[in-house]
Design a protein around this motif. Sequence first.
Motif, mmCIF file in Angstrom:
data_model
loop_
_atom_site.group_PDB
_atom_site.id
_atom_site.type_symbol
_atom_site.label_atom_id
_atom_site.label_comp_id
_atom_site.label_asym_id
_atom_site.label_seq_id
_atom_site.Cartn_x
_atom_site.Cartn_y
_atom_site.Cartn_z
ATOM 1 N N PRO A 35 0.812 -1.220 0.000
ATOM 2 C CA PRO A 35 0.000 0.000 0.000
ATOM 3 C C PRO A 35 0.844 1.269 0.000
ATOM 4 O O PRO A 35 0.348 2.341 -0.260
ATOM 5 C CB PRO A 35 -0.840 -0.114 1.260
ATOM 6 C CG PRO A 35 -0.182 -1.142 2.086
ATOM 7 C CD PRO A 35 0.572 -2.052 1.185
ATOM 8 N N LYS A 36 2.120 1.148 0.333
ATOM 9 C CA LYS A 36 2.948 2.358 0.316
ATOM 10 C C LYS A 36 4.038 2.266 -0.731
ATOM 11 O O LYS A 36 5.127 2.809 -0.564
ATOM 12 C CB LYS A 36 3.555 2.568 1.686
ATOM 13 C CG LYS A 36 2.494 2.805 2.718
ATOM 14 C CD LYS A 36 2.954 3.804 3.706
ATOM 15 C CE LYS A 36 1.769 4.399 4.417
ATOM 16 N NZ LYS A 36 2.083 4.863 5.744
ATOM 17 N N ASP A 78 8.714 3.098 3.667
ATOM 18 C CA ASP A 78 9.517 3.365 4.860
ATOM 19 C C ASP A 78 9.156 2.346 5.901
ATOM 20 O O ASP A 78 8.019 1.918 6.011
ATOM 21 C CB ASP A 78 9.183 4.762 5.394
ATOM 22 C CG ASP A 78 9.772 5.825 4.508
ATOM 23 O OD1 ASP A 78 10.886 5.605 4.035
ATOM 24 O OD2 ASP A 78 9.103 6.844 4.297
ATOM 25 N N LYS A 79 10.159 1.997 6.668
ATOM 26 C CA LYS A 79 9.849 1.019 7.720
ATOM 27 C C LYS A 79 9.954 1.679 9.080
ATOM 28 O O LYS A 79 10.706 2.634 9.263
ATOM 29 C CB LYS A 79 10.836 -0.143 7.628
ATOM 30 C CG LYS A 79 10.664 -0.953 6.361
ATOM 31 C CD LYS A 79 11.106 -2.390 6.580
ATOM 32 C CE LYS A 79 11.115 -3.159 5.282
ATOM 33 N NZ LYS A 79 12.307 -2.905 4.467
ATOM 34 N N GLY A 80 9.186 1.144 10.018
ATOM 35 C CA GLY A 80 9.305 1.596 11.386
ATOM 36 C C GLY A 80 8.541 2.878 11.640
ATOM 37 O O GLY A 80 7.574 3.192 10.976
ATOM 38 N N ARG A 81 9.045 3.628 12.614
ATOM 39 C CA ARG A 81 8.270 4.773 13.086
ATOM 40 C C ARG A 81 8.101 5.850 12.037
ATOM 41 O O ARG A 81 7.102 6.545 12.011
ATOM 42 C CB ARG A 81 8.967 5.364 14.309
ATOM 43 C CG ARG A 81 8.956 4.378 15.434
ATOM 44 C CD ARG A 81 9.586 4.950 16.663
ATOM 45 N NE ARG A 81 9.314 4.015 17.751
ATOM 46 C CZ ARG A 81 10.112 3.822 18.771
ATOM 47 N NH1 ARG A 81 11.225 4.508 18.862
ATOM 48 N NH2 ARG A 81 9.798 2.969 19.708
ATOM 49 N N ILE A 82 9.094 6.018 11.171
ATOM 50 C CA ILE A 82 8.981 7.101 10.198
ATOM 51 C C ILE A 82 7.874 6.845 9.196
ATOM 52 O O ILE A 82 7.488 7.723 8.461
ATOM 53 C CB ILE A 82 10.306 7.338 9.431
ATOM 54 C CG1 ILE A 82 10.846 6.025 8.904
ATOM 55 C CG2 ILE A 82 11.308 8.023 10.279
ATOM 56 C CD1 ILE A 82 12.056 6.210 8.019
ATOM 57 N N GLU A 89 4.888 6.279 9.885
ATOM 58 C CA GLU A 89 3.572 6.756 10.312
ATOM 59 C C GLU A 89 3.291 8.139 9.758
ATOM 60 O O GLU A 89 4.140 9.015 9.825
ATOM 61 C CB GLU A 89 3.501 6.807 11.836
ATOM 62 C CG GLU A 89 3.489 5.424 12.435
ATOM 63 C CD GLU A 89 4.210 5.423 13.760
ATOM 64 O OE1 GLU A 89 4.226 6.457 14.429
ATOM 65 O OE2 GLU A 89 4.757 4.363 14.113
ATOM 66 N N GLU A 90 2.130 8.281 9.287
ATOM 67 C CA GLU A 90 1.565 9.545 8.756
ATOM 68 C C GLU A 90 2.505 10.693 8.481
ATOM 69 O O GLU A 90 3.315 11.068 9.243
ATOM 70 C CB GLU A 90 0.465 10.040 9.683
ATOM 71 C CG GLU A 90 -0.796 9.268 9.439
ATOM 72 C CD GLU A 90 -1.602 9.091 10.702
ATOM 73 O OE1 GLU A 90 -2.312 10.004 11.058
ATOM 74 O OE2 GLU A 90 -1.461 8.031 11.306
ATOM 75 N N PRO A 123 13.226 13.119 10.015
ATOM 76 C CA PRO A 123 13.012 11.688 10.283
ATOM 77 C C PRO A 123 13.671 10.736 9.298
ATOM 78 O O PRO A 123 14.166 9.701 9.700
ATOM 79 C CB PRO A 123 11.483 11.538 10.232
ATOM 80 C CG PRO A 123 10.982 12.740 9.523
ATOM 81 C CD PRO A 123 11.980 13.825 9.746
ATOM 82 N N GLY A 138 14.238 9.242 12.510
ATOM 83 C CA GLY A 138 12.871 9.099 12.978
ATOM 84 C C GLY A 138 12.600 7.778 13.656
ATOM 85 O O GLY A 138 11.583 7.612 14.336
ATOM 86 N N ASN A 139 13.473 6.819 13.470
ATOM 87 C CA ASN A 139 13.239 5.515 14.080
ATOM 88 C C ASN A 139 13.804 5.404 15.487
ATOM 89 O O ASN A 139 13.591 4.408 16.162
ATOM 90 C CB ASN A 139 13.857 4.411 13.207
ATOM 91 C CG ASN A 139 12.907 3.996 12.096
ATOM 92 O OD1 ASN A 139 11.716 4.261 12.178
ATOM 93 N ND2 ASN A 139 13.422 3.349 11.077
ATOM 94 N N SER A 152 -6.428 -2.534 2.825
ATOM 95 C CA SER A 152 -4.967 -2.552 2.811
ATOM 96 C C SER A 152 -4.383 -1.196 3.203
ATOM 97 O O SER A 152 -3.224 -0.937 3.009
ATOM 98 C CB SER A 152 -4.477 -2.949 1.432
ATOM 99 O OG SER A 152 -4.871 -1.982 0.502
ATOM 100 N N ILE A 180 -4.567 1.796 2.108
ATOM 101 C CA ILE A 180 -4.040 2.730 1.131
ATOM 102 C C ILE A 180 -4.589 4.102 1.461
ATOM 103 O O ILE A 180 -5.777 4.248 1.712
ATOM 104 C CB ILE A 180 -4.468 2.323 -0.287
ATOM 105 C CG1 ILE A 180 -3.779 1.025 -0.650
ATOM 106 C CG2 ILE A 180 -4.145 3.403 -1.290
ATOM 107 C CD1 ILE A 180 -4.195 0.459 -1.969
ATOM 108 N N TYR A 216 -1.522 7.832 -2.568
ATOM 109 C CA TYR A 216 -1.654 6.475 -3.082
ATOM 110 C C TYR A 216 -3.098 6.226 -3.463
ATOM 111 O O TYR A 216 -3.415 5.712 -4.520
ATOM 112 C CB TYR A 216 -1.186 5.470 -2.033
ATOM 113 C CG TYR A 216 0.279 5.601 -1.739
ATOM 114 C CD1 TYR A 216 1.209 4.992 -2.578
ATOM 115 C CD2 TYR A 216 0.749 6.356 -0.682
ATOM 116 C CE1 TYR A 216 2.568 5.129 -2.349
ATOM 117 C CE2 TYR A 216 2.097 6.494 -0.442
ATOM 118 C CZ TYR A 216 3.005 5.877 -1.276
ATOM 119 O OH TYR A 216 4.335 6.026 -1.063
#
Lengths: 544, 240, 361, 251, 411
Positions: A531-532, A537-541, A543-544, B97, B140-141, C134, C136, C140
């Motif tokens: 979906p992205k 991006d993985k982890g906290r970054i 998020e929104e 981030p 950011g992590n 999912s 989106i 997107y």
Amino acid sequence: MRHFLRPGWILLFLLCSLRGRSQDSASIYVNQILQPSADSVRTNAIHRLVALRDPSTFPLLMAINDKKLYLLDNKAVTTDSKPSGDGNYRLYTVYPTYQLLQNSSGQPLLLPPGKLTAVDIPRADRLALVGIAPLLNLFSNDVQKRMLAYSQVGNLQDQSTLQLVAAAVNRETDENVQRIGREALYAARLYAAKDETNAKVYIDSIALNWSDNAATLLTSYSKEKAFSPAAGSYALAKASRLEKKYDNLQRIQNLFSGLSLGSILILIALGLSIVYGLAGIINMAHGEFMMIGAYTTYCMQLVFGHQAGDWFYVAALPLSFISAGIMGLILERLVIRHLYSKPLESLLATWGISLILVQTARLIFGDLTAVKTPQLLAGGWQVAPHLTLPYNRIFIIVLTLVMVLLTYLMLFKTKLGLQIRAVTQNRQMSACLGVETRQVAALTFFIGSGLAGLAGCAITLIGNVVPDMGQTYIVDSFLVVVTGGVGKLAGTIVSGLGIGFFTKISEAFFQAVYGKVFILLFIMLFMQYKPKGLFPDKGRIAEE
Amino acid sequence: MIHAFSAPVLVVDNLVAAYDQSIILRGTSLAMQKGAVTTVMGRNGVGKTTLLKTIMGLLPVQEGTVTFGNEDITFMPSHKKAKSGIAYVPQGREIIPKLTVYENLQLGLTAHKDKNAKVPEEEIYHLFPILKDFRKRAGGNLSGGQQQQLAIARALVSNPTLLLLDEPTEGIQPSIAQEIGCILQQLVKEKAISVLLVEQKIDFANQVSDHYYFMDRGKMVMDGAAEELKHTALEKHISV
Amino acid sequence: MKTNNKPLYYILFVAIFAILLPAAYLSGLLSINTISIWGRYFCFAIAALGIDLIWGYTGILSMCQAFFFCLGSYGIAMHLVLQKTSLPDFMAWNKITELPFFWQPFHNAGVTFALCLIIPALFAFFIGYVLFRSRIRGVYMAIITQALTLAMWLLFLRNETNLGGTNGLTDFKTLLGFDLSSAQVKLSLYLVSFAVLCLAYIACHRITRSKFGKVLQAIRDSESRVSFTAYKTANFKLAVFVLAALLAAVGGMLYLPQTGIITPGRMDVKASVEMVMWVALGGRGNLKGAVIGALLVNFLYSLCTSWFPDSWLFILGFLFVLTVLYFDKGLIGLVATVRQRIPGLHFKTSQTTNRYVADSK
Amino acid sequence: MLLTVNNLSVSFGGVHALHLDHFSLGEKELRVIIGPNGAGKSTFLDIICGKTKADSGEVIFKGKPVLGKSEVQIAELGIGRKFQKPSVFPELTVYDNLLLAVKTKKDIFSTLFFKVSPAIAERIHDVAARLQLNTVIYKQAGALSHGQKQWLEIAIVMLQDPTLMLIDEPAAGMSDEETEKTGALLLELANTHSIIVIEHDMKFVEQIANHLVTVLVRGKRLMEGTFEEVKNDQRVIDCYLGRTNAQLETL
Amino acid sequence: ASKSGTTDSTATASKETVKIGVLHSLSGTMAISEVSLKDAVQMAVDEINAKGGVLGKQIEPVIVDPASDWDLFAEKAKELLIDKKVSAVFGCWTSVSRKSVLPVFEQNNGLLFYPVQYEGEECSNSVIYTGATPNQQLIPAAEYLMSEKGGGYKKFYLLGTDYVFPRTANKILKAYLLSKGIPKENIVEEYTPFHHQDYQTIISKIKRFAADGKACILSTINGDSNVPFYKEFANQGLSAATCPIMAFSVAEDELRSMDTEFLVGHLAAWNYFQSNDLPENKKFVEDFKAFCAKKGLPGGDKRVTDDPICWAYTGVYLWAKAAEKAGSFEVSKVRNALYSLEFDSPDGLVKMDPRNHHLAKPVVIGEIKPDGQFDIIWKSAGLVDPQPWSPLTSPDKDCDWVNHNGTYAKK
Ligand SMILES: Nc1ncnc2c1ncn2[C@@H]1O[C@H](COP(=O)(O)OP(=O)(O)OP(=O)(O)O)[C@@H](O)[C@H]1O
Ligand SMILES: Nc1ncnc2c1ncn2[C@@H]1O[C@H](COP(=O)(O)OP(=O)(O)OP(=O)(O)O)[C@@H](O)[C@H]1O
Ligand SMILES: [Mg+2]
Ligand SMILES: [Mg+2]
């Protein structure tokens, strides 16, 4: 192969002797054509010449057929089919020899058609040449015509025709044409062959020679002309093997097409990715910057004119980048800079800008225009008989590669790149750290728009230049950016290539329309799993 | 109180600033001594963060002046302020981030006077060892506390003369918070850096402050040198 | 507690469109054509309300509203075509002798109306279900829905789809037995459209003021926080998405008889972006803005293409740019600003006065 | 036990962020978790509330497994969360923020036809008053100061009325007195709820740690004990509290 | 509202002028083609006005921009007919735009002059079709290609943009080719979406198809897809010699500012080419260039004429002549006057069909020259009568408004 060359030599000898005999009568007719005492005399002369089939008169007849017979100082001359620069043509004598005319300094003589007196042959007389036209074309100096001629000469069982064809094949300099010519000869012999070993030899030769038409020819031979079932099935087997080879080549061609389409998409999406992914501006006018680049190229062509050859394109490459970039810069200063951190408003404003730009282009240029392909990039690289990779596409692939590399280096290896990435993620804090956010943002926009302009310049190689050309690409390029994952260079590349390949592969199975529908639905389903985008991006970054 | 008699390094005079229509700073004034830690205290929402933001140029000044050194910087854009030697550790960390920890530090160099300066990695990693292990991780992590450490480190990289700290110890484990205190004192002593600290935790403030300001509803209501003010007085003011 | 704050504006709006315009027509000042054109704008405004719900309030930029709009239109169009002939012309040309199965139900008016709502709703449900499951979101979502619209556009363009291809469906005679070319019918359609617009507005207004509406806005602000507060966000999003699709379809249904043609051109990329632009221009997250945006943009579009055929794109383009630069809450934001500047008009409205600028993004 | 956690582990890109062999929490227990920055405290709460997916292990809440459930399902089970970085609905007013939080039916139809009953309104105002939000109740939440947002988020969790509250650094950015108030509030809430609190403010921890304190270090549980035990544990002092902790001495 | 005297009332209302509508897209995708038609109409109007107008009245063109938006076409048509009360409308290019306005014209008793070649299968009482019907363009072209002179092609690749005209055209062409004994497998039909830019796959298919030199392409590719198509064609090593493209939608105006290098030698079939030798035409071409230069239109005196421009221009004259003949602007009278009307167009004498609203005119096939003009290589012997319903696909239908009520079933 050598086997056939020998008769070839004999034929040539024969031809020469033929010519000797008919020489006198031919020159009489030639004179009658050039200076007819009456129209009927000319008509008669043409018919006679046609009947003579003297190769030495072919250049003349051909010139008549092509409406390119001129008089220069009372000498019959003809021109090339294409001008050699600046509207001037090279000249050739047509009879009794076919020779390039040179000026005093030994250079080819170049003249515009206007300087020559055209010999006007009535249409009715020209029609007399219709039957012999393919034979004439065997000796044309236009490769395309020669190529076609072999497939049109018709029945080679006629000895005199066969001799002519064989002579022509021997004279042939172009490899591809020769291939076709040889095929015609082999085919004639194959049709004439009455025993199996002989037939197989010719079938093998045809297969080995492997011209474009080989498979069709063998198939039709096996169906219609084969004298025995064994020869027929042998031919068919060869044909199907050729077809397979052909299919494989076609696959390669498709992959190449995919690569080429992919790189175009990447090139367009690159700038978008920078402006959107990094600056957060949904730039609906991106396609219009592309259009600006394309029109810059077009203007370069006008400015440079015909003499300059390919230089206009060399100049257009950087200029299209700069002109689109500057336009982007102006817009950034005037409008966009008020809109950072307001993606919604940017959507609206850039849409408005795109309307304005399109209409401006329409008012200024107003036409369907197209840029001429630079000579260097015209045509293609013939990898195998059935595989031509057009130079313009190869060029675009290379250009894309270079631009991607440069963009990568710029973004990840320079201070500017660091600042660009920082500013787009957090303007205020970047400013507090000493980054001149205005300048950086303007520069980002400059580069993004510039890349679009460059893409526009590249696109002129394959498409036309119209005011709303940008809109053709905008959805596709957004798709690339988004499937790749916003702001991800690697994602843009992978998804661009992916979409390119996929489109081309699906086009091979479906019609173009359904291919496109299929690809769109496929992307939709793909986003289910990613979906992205491809590289989220993985982890906290994340998020929104 | 080494440089007690030197000229003030930062003077905020009668500052008025607002978010759109709602005025937050209503004539705030403040003067900072060079090479000292000046602490601003006050309850939630009185405008401490707003004050720092306004000084940094993130919020337009409606009235009043800000003077840094001898220069009027009221309307100077943020990045110029940063280049002239002001470093800012904002509330909420504001780490970039998607840049790695190292890149975040590199970014701190932008404001450094020396164009060719390098990130003083050893010093930084000595102070905040965790950053070394996470060099290549996206900023950011990091955990909240780690980000706060990164924010402070980033501010120090630029070698500033004035540090604006907005609750710098928020979310930082006690041992490191304490160390930060020590470092501040050290910086002030050795490099004559001036620090404007916004802090709520009296313990920490007490450890480092030379001078206090108390803020309420966008105005300074009281100030004084650390020695002059009794602990109890402080508490009283904060809990009005 | 905050509703009913400006009855004057509403009364004015209703008075102009429900009374003044028809009266002007009846007294011969306006042609029926003008009335019909406004009727069509109302249809756009109805669709715009849906877009505002899904985009303005919930923050989901859906670019397939044009598609839903077309679904509604095509449904009615199919019915109208069947009123006229048993086999549409274009099928006859394509040598199709029997009416395809999916055309059959459209013989019946009732079934047609139902299908015009059910089909878009089902489509929206399916698309929404797949997309929201999912997670989106953001661009997107925008691009995926745009791609979907594009795909549908390409399909509708095909002759094989049996929906008239590029030419679409046109040349209708009667609706429910009424002659579409008669002035009374046109006037009634206008009035019906207006009534539906008003109803839709009231319904949307109610929705946005309800807790449901608050949840939508909360989803726009921070979807994960809403989840942690135990709201099933996917369901909420799905619900508005379907609702928006329905509004678009209703708009489309009313649009058709007043326009007399529906082609896939109504849902090409340009059309789908433009629909969003109406809302953006009017003021996102504000129902009045959506309505005004849709009416104004389309009115200007009609007007300028006649008055300034050569330069109308500049006018519209600059309008977009200027709106963005100077009235950052859309046209409705402009109204608010003006009202604040003029003290006499200063009403206390709680939602437009203080503005939060997202500075961390 | 209300909450039992076994062998919970999660790693990010190969780095172990959390590896918790065992953790359990009783009904109406207030547990404080401390530990150095990056110890995995927030990650732990993230896993419980469904924000982060664990690699392995189990989390049992009210006898039901939690892992694999979505955020909403977990929230419906009765787990509420306050984040380390304040997370509110910036464009809604404080009042609306609170209204959304109130524990009622949260499906589409009930929200569509929801009417604010006087009881609910009163409760909202009550909580707002207790958390000093009454002066800003019609302000947009995005316009609050950092500390006010912290309060608001606590209020949201309170109104949600979950069985288990997960509170991440509630005292950050608050003055000492406000910290103390918060502590008192949490203690009171602990009478009716189970609460896990993460904090770095030792004064605050001392105030609220009426039962056990868990120390996490590098994702592992270092020790669990009363505040006194923890405070005096050499390992904790070494890696967390610091050699001579000024804060503790002044107490 | 559409009783009878709408046009009469205008005639009395404004003494000096008579209004006509011009309904060509000036923006959007079709603008590139349609703007020139607007110019042609404007020029015809100016000429007629200079000569004193029609029935003593000056023509006043009402120009609107339907913006390539099909719904807007209908809206503008209503506006022109109902609000502006124009006597006739000159406009439309695409089939869909014509279909869009058709009911409007029929309901409001309007008259539309439609100047572009089209797919036929239509017979409206409200449209005067000055462009070609399929038999005036498609069939002669195919016939020519099959003939000895034309190259004796045996295989046909029917390639088009996916919309009505190509679809119908190819249907008719296919029927024709089949009827001439071309085997099914030697006819390929393929369509691309609008604005298709990437012809790599299709060209490689064509290459294979045309390997034996017996194949040609009948192209109904539209608008901006042409350049990429021809470019790719050349770049993959094909040429007019090996496989000529006979285009039905490429005219001089499109070639005007293009570099035609890769187009040279390919063919196009129309009813008119600028290179037509007639003196009337030479004057027309010069006048048009002068007109564009004088009005400061983009392109100026570099502008060219082409088939649709010629018919757009002719349309105005036909209308004027019919009005004079009828002595009235009333639609029904003008319509009646149009039957069998003859006019000396730039393309020579053309004649309205005596029974329907189409125009009989010559068919020409041209070869593209480097300067973007066409070398006329074939011309029909005299005028070709229009067949709105192709006998190949609708043998039972015909169009006749004199003896029948429009389309009728032939016995
Ligand atoms: N972005 C904003 N828009 C509008 N008002 C704001 C904004 N940020 C803060 N405010 C308001 O400004 C006032 C001061 O906020 P500020 O953040 O400066 O307080 P503070 O003293 O730093 O508090 P804390 O101790 O909680 O950090 C508060 O009342 C707050 O509601
Ligand atoms: N997505 C990620 N990628 C890499 N590392 C991560 C990621 N998320 C968290 N971490 C790391 O996991 C560790 C645990 O983080 P966590 O936020 O749980 O710490 P914490 O105990 O809450 O710290 P603090 O007291 O500073 O808030 C940290 O070292 C952090 O850097
Ligand atoms: Mg603060
Ligand atoms: Mg934490």
